[in-house]
Scaffold this motif. Structure first.
Motif, mmCIF file in Angstrom:
data_model
loop_
_atom_site.group_PDB
_atom_site.id
_atom_site.type_symbol
_atom_site.label_atom_id
_atom_site.label_comp_id
_atom_site.label_asym_id
_atom_site.label_seq_id
_atom_site.Cartn_x
_atom_site.Cartn_y
_atom_site.Cartn_z
ATOM 1 N N VAL A 116 11.300 1.959 8.210
ATOM 2 C CA VAL A 116 12.031 1.806 6.954
ATOM 3 C C VAL A 116 11.173 0.962 6.014
ATOM 4 O O VAL A 116 10.808 -0.167 6.341
ATOM 5 N N LEU A 117 10.837 1.527 4.871
ATOM 6 C CA LEU A 117 10.017 0.852 3.870
ATOM 7 C C LEU A 117 10.937 0.449 2.721
ATOM 8 O O LEU A 117 11.588 1.305 2.113
ATOM 9 N N VAL A 118 11.004 -0.852 2.445
ATOM 10 C CA VAL A 118 11.936 -1.361 1.444
ATOM 11 C C VAL A 118 11.156 -2.036 0.328
ATOM 12 O O VAL A 118 10.206 -2.790 0.598
ATOM 13 N N GLN A 150 15.674 -5.935 4.348
ATOM 14 C CA GLN A 150 14.640 -5.837 5.388
ATOM 15 C C GLN A 150 14.900 -6.835 6.515
ATOM 16 O O GLN A 150 14.814 -6.501 7.699
ATOM 17 N N GLN A 151 15.226 -8.082 6.151
ATOM 18 C CA GLN A 151 15.451 -9.109 7.168
ATOM 19 C C GLN A 151 16.651 -8.770 8.048
ATOM 20 O O GLN A 151 16.622 -8.981 9.263
ATOM 21 N N ARG A 152 17.700 -8.236 7.446
ATOM 22 C CA ARG A 152 18.882 -7.884 8.238
ATOM 23 C C ARG A 152 18.573 -6.729 9.194
ATOM 24 O O ARG A 152 18.954 -6.762 10.369
ATOM 25 N N LEU A 153 17.913 -5.684 8.664
ATOM 26 C CA LEU A 153 17.596 -4.539 9.510
ATOM 27 C C LEU A 153 16.659 -4.923 10.643
ATOM 28 O O LEU A 153 16.841 -4.487 11.791
ATOM 29 N N TYR A 154 15.675 -5.725 10.338
ATOM 30 C CA TYR A 154 14.678 -6.134 11.332
ATOM 31 C C TYR A 154 15.337 -6.878 12.480
ATOM 32 O O TYR A 154 14.982 -6.691 13.647
ATOM 33 N N ARG A 155 16.341 -7.704 12.131
ATOM 34 C CA ARG A 155 16.989 -8.515 13.158
ATOM 35 C C ARG A 155 17.797 -7.665 14.130
ATOM 36 O O ARG A 155 18.003 -8.066 15.287
ATOM 37 N N ILE A 156 18.262 -6.498 13.711
ATOM 38 C CA ILE A 156 19.058 -5.664 14.620
ATOM 39 C C ILE A 156 18.229 -4.516 15.204
ATOM 40 O O ILE A 156 18.774 -3.511 15.669
ATOM 41 N N GLY A 157 16.899 -4.670 15.169
ATOM 42 C CA GLY A 157 16.038 -3.742 15.883
ATOM 43 C C GLY A 157 15.569 -2.536 15.102
ATOM 44 O O GLY A 157 14.996 -1.611 15.692
ATOM 45 N N VAL A 158 15.790 -2.512 13.782
ATOM 46 C CA VAL A 158 15.299 -1.405 12.964
ATOM 47 C C VAL A 158 13.913 -1.787 12.442
ATOM 48 O O VAL A 158 13.762 -2.832 11.798
ATOM 49 N N PRO A 159 12.888 -0.989 12.692
ATOM 50 C CA PRO A 159 11.539 -1.329 12.221
ATOM 51 C C PRO A 159 11.447 -1.210 10.701
ATOM 52 O O PRO A 159 11.321 -0.107 10.162
ATOM 53 N N ALA A 160 11.536 -2.329 10.016
ATOM 54 C CA ALA A 160 11.606 -2.329 8.553
ATOM 55 C C ALA A 160 10.538 -3.243 7.965
ATOM 56 O O ALA A 160 10.263 -4.324 8.499
ATOM 57 N N TRP A 161 9.943 -2.796 6.867
ATOM 58 C CA TRP A 161 8.936 -3.563 6.135
ATOM 59 C C TRP A 161 9.377 -3.709 4.687
ATOM 60 O O TRP A 161 9.919 -2.778 4.093
ATOM 61 N N ASP A 162 9.118 -4.880 4.131
ATOM 62 C CA ASP A 162 9.476 -5.160 2.742
ATOM 63 C C ASP A 162 8.199 -5.422 1.948
ATOM 64 O O ASP A 162 7.433 -6.331 2.284
ATOM 65 N N ALA A 175 8.952 1.006 -9.573
ATOM 66 C CA ALA A 175 9.869 1.721 -8.677
ATOM 67 C C ALA A 175 9.795 3.224 -8.900
ATOM 68 O O ALA A 175 9.820 4.006 -7.940
ATOM 69 N N VAL A 176 9.704 3.641 -10.161
ATOM 70 C CA VAL A 176 9.588 5.071 -10.462
ATOM 71 C C VAL A 176 8.276 5.626 -9.917
ATOM 72 O O VAL A 176 8.231 6.738 -9.374
ATOM 73 N N ALA A 177 7.192 4.840 -10.002
ATOM 74 C CA ALA A 177 5.893 5.275 -9.458
ATOM 75 C C ALA A 177 5.978 5.458 -7.943
ATOM 76 O O ALA A 177 5.429 6.424 -7.386
ATOM 77 N N MET A 178 6.671 4.540 -7.257
ATOM 78 C CA MET A 178 6.829 4.667 -5.805
ATOM 79 C C MET A 178 7.625 5.918 -5.446
ATOM 80 O O MET A 178 7.274 6.652 -4.509
ATOM 81 N N ALA A 179 8.709 6.159 -6.176
ATOM 82 C CA ALA A 179 9.522 7.343 -5.902
ATOM 83 C C ALA A 179 8.744 8.625 -6.187
ATOM 84 O O ALA A 179 8.888 9.617 -5.471
ATOM 85 N N HIS A 197 1.156 -2.140 -5.171
ATOM 86 C CA HIS A 197 -0.021 -1.474 -4.607
ATOM 87 C C HIS A 197 0.105 -1.326 -3.100
ATOM 88 O O HIS A 197 -0.221 -0.273 -2.529
ATOM 89 N N VAL A 198 0.566 -2.374 -2.455
ATOM 90 C CA VAL A 198 0.775 -2.310 -1.002
ATOM 91 C C VAL A 198 1.869 -1.295 -0.678
ATOM 92 O O VAL A 198 1.754 -0.514 0.291
ATOM 93 N N ALA A 199 2.918 -1.305 -1.491
ATOM 94 C CA ALA A 199 4.008 -0.355 -1.269
ATOM 95 C C ALA A 199 3.531 1.082 -1.417
ATOM 96 O O ALA A 199 3.856 1.950 -0.596
ATOM 97 N N LEU A 200 2.742 1.355 -2.444
ATOM 98 C CA LEU A 200 2.219 2.712 -2.646
ATOM 99 C C LEU A 200 1.327 3.139 -1.480
ATOM 100 O O LEU A 200 1.348 4.307 -1.064
ATOM 101 N N THR A 201 0.558 2.201 -0.953
ATOM 102 C CA THR A 201 -0.279 2.499 0.213
ATOM 103 C C THR A 201 0.581 2.877 1.410
ATOM 104 O O THR A 201 0.310 3.859 2.119
ATOM 105 N N GLY A 202 1.624 2.102 1.653
ATOM 106 C CA GLY A 202 2.530 2.394 2.765
ATOM 107 C C GLY A 202 3.227 3.729 2.599
ATOM 108 O O GLY A 202 3.401 4.476 3.569
ATOM 109 N N ILE A 203 3.630 4.048 1.369
ATOM 110 C CA ILE A 203 4.293 5.321 1.110
ATOM 111 C C ILE A 203 3.335 6.484 1.365
ATOM 112 O O ILE A 203 3.711 7.509 1.938
ATOM 113 N N ALA A 204 2.080 6.322 0.941
ATOM 114 C CA ALA A 204 1.079 7.372 1.141
ATOM 115 C C ALA A 204 0.849 7.655 2.617
ATOM 116 O O ALA A 204 0.485 8.774 2.999
ATOM 117 N N LEU A 205 1.067 6.651 3.474
ATOM 118 C CA LEU A 205 0.857 6.797 4.918
ATOM 119 C C LEU A 205 2.144 7.119 5.670
ATOM 120 O O LEU A 205 2.166 7.119 6.896
#
Length: 291
Positions: free
Chosen positions: A140-142, A156-168, A200-204, A173-181
């Motif tokens: 999950v990319l947030v 992200q912090q809530r999801l991570y604590r209950i075992g969902v692999p989430a990154w914030d 946000a529009v660029a990421m979407a 630029h980092v977000a766009l890199t993660g989305i590309a991968l």
């Protein structure tokens, strides 16, 4: 027909507010916060916005000694005592002479109304679908920008604590890199109240080229972000000037965070329970024993 009394319509509403029925009180409180905005709103839009009948609006007008809603709009537009946008009391609903008890009352009322309005506007079927995809995602990319970044981090912090692999990622630029991968089964959750934040529009837009599912949390269903997303969770809260942008928008977004988090947690209860137990145990030794 009651005769209109001399004096300010806004002052008259303040005078009558304590004894008003619940439906009329909801309308009156909105008028007191944003009289100029109500003056620009049709009776049908105001009815939908407040969740009351047009009859309740008409009855409030008559209680104020006005012939109908058209007369109320004219009175508010020309009322010299009505707070105006761009001023402290007009934007916030609190002036320099108010005591802390009034400040607390206004804050509680506005937050409560915003959260209720956000929940009422959300399509809960879409919320449940978004939560199901989030709970089963490979990653999950947030992300959010500005004030929305704090809300994204909270999810992200809530999801991570209950075992969902989430990154914030607050860095676009980092977000766009993660989305590309991103891979099939990944979920991207973007927060933007206006739905028009450039980053946000660029990421979407980038996500549209990738296999990840995009979930947008926004206030505007016609915004570019909502249109680009696979699922748009629309809060639809009314405009309240300074408070709306600086404070209340975050509460609307946090209402969505709560819904997603709780729905994910309860649909994978075994994982949630185990994760919360081990994470609580991991941080327990870092807590001070001092009394």
């Amino acid at each position: 027909m009651p005769r209109q009394r001399d004096g300010s319509t806004v002052e008259r509403i303040r005078e009558l507010l304590p004894g008003m029925p619940a439906a009329q009180r909801t309308l009156a409180e909105l008028i007191l916060v944003d009289p100029a905005g109500v003056a620009r709103t049709t009776i049908l839009d105001l009815s939908e916005r407040c969740g009351v009948s047009t009859g309740s609006i008409t009855r409030l007008c008559r209680a104020l000694g006005l012939s109908g809603y058209a007369a109320l709009r004219i009175a508010l537009a020309s009322d010299p005592h009505a707070p105006r946008r761009g001023t402290w009391d007009g934007e916030v609903g609190i002036d320099a002479e108010d005591g802390i008890d009034h400040v607390a009352e206004v804050v509680a009322r506005n937050i409560g109304r915003t959260v209720a309005e956000a929940i009422a506007h959300l399509d809960l079927t879409d919320v449940e679908r978004a939560a199901k995809l989030t709970g089963s995602a490979g990653r999950v990319l947030v992300s959010g920008v500005g004030g929305s970044a704090t809300v994204a981090s909270e999810l992200q912090q809530r999801l991570y604590r209950i075992g969902v692999p989430a990154w914030d990622w607050s860095d676009p630029h980092v977000a766009l890199t993660g989305i590309a991968l991103s891979q099939p089964g990944d979920v991207l959750i973007l927060f933007s109240h206006s739905g028009r934040t450039e980053e946000a529009v660029a990421m979407a837009t980038e996500a549209r080229k990738r296999p990840a599912t995009t979930i947008a949390v926004t206030n505007d269903p016609s915004s570019p972000l909502a249109e680009l997303a696979d699922i748009a969770l629309v809060t639809g809260v009314s405009q309240l000037g300074f408070q709306h942008e600086a404070v209340l928008a975050r509460h609307a977004q946090l209402a969505v965070v709560d819904l997603i988090y709780i729905t994910v947690a309860r649909t994978a209860l075994d994982r949630t329970t185990r994760s919360m137990e081990v994470t609580a145990d991991a941080v327990r030794t870092r807590r001070s024993n001092a009394r």
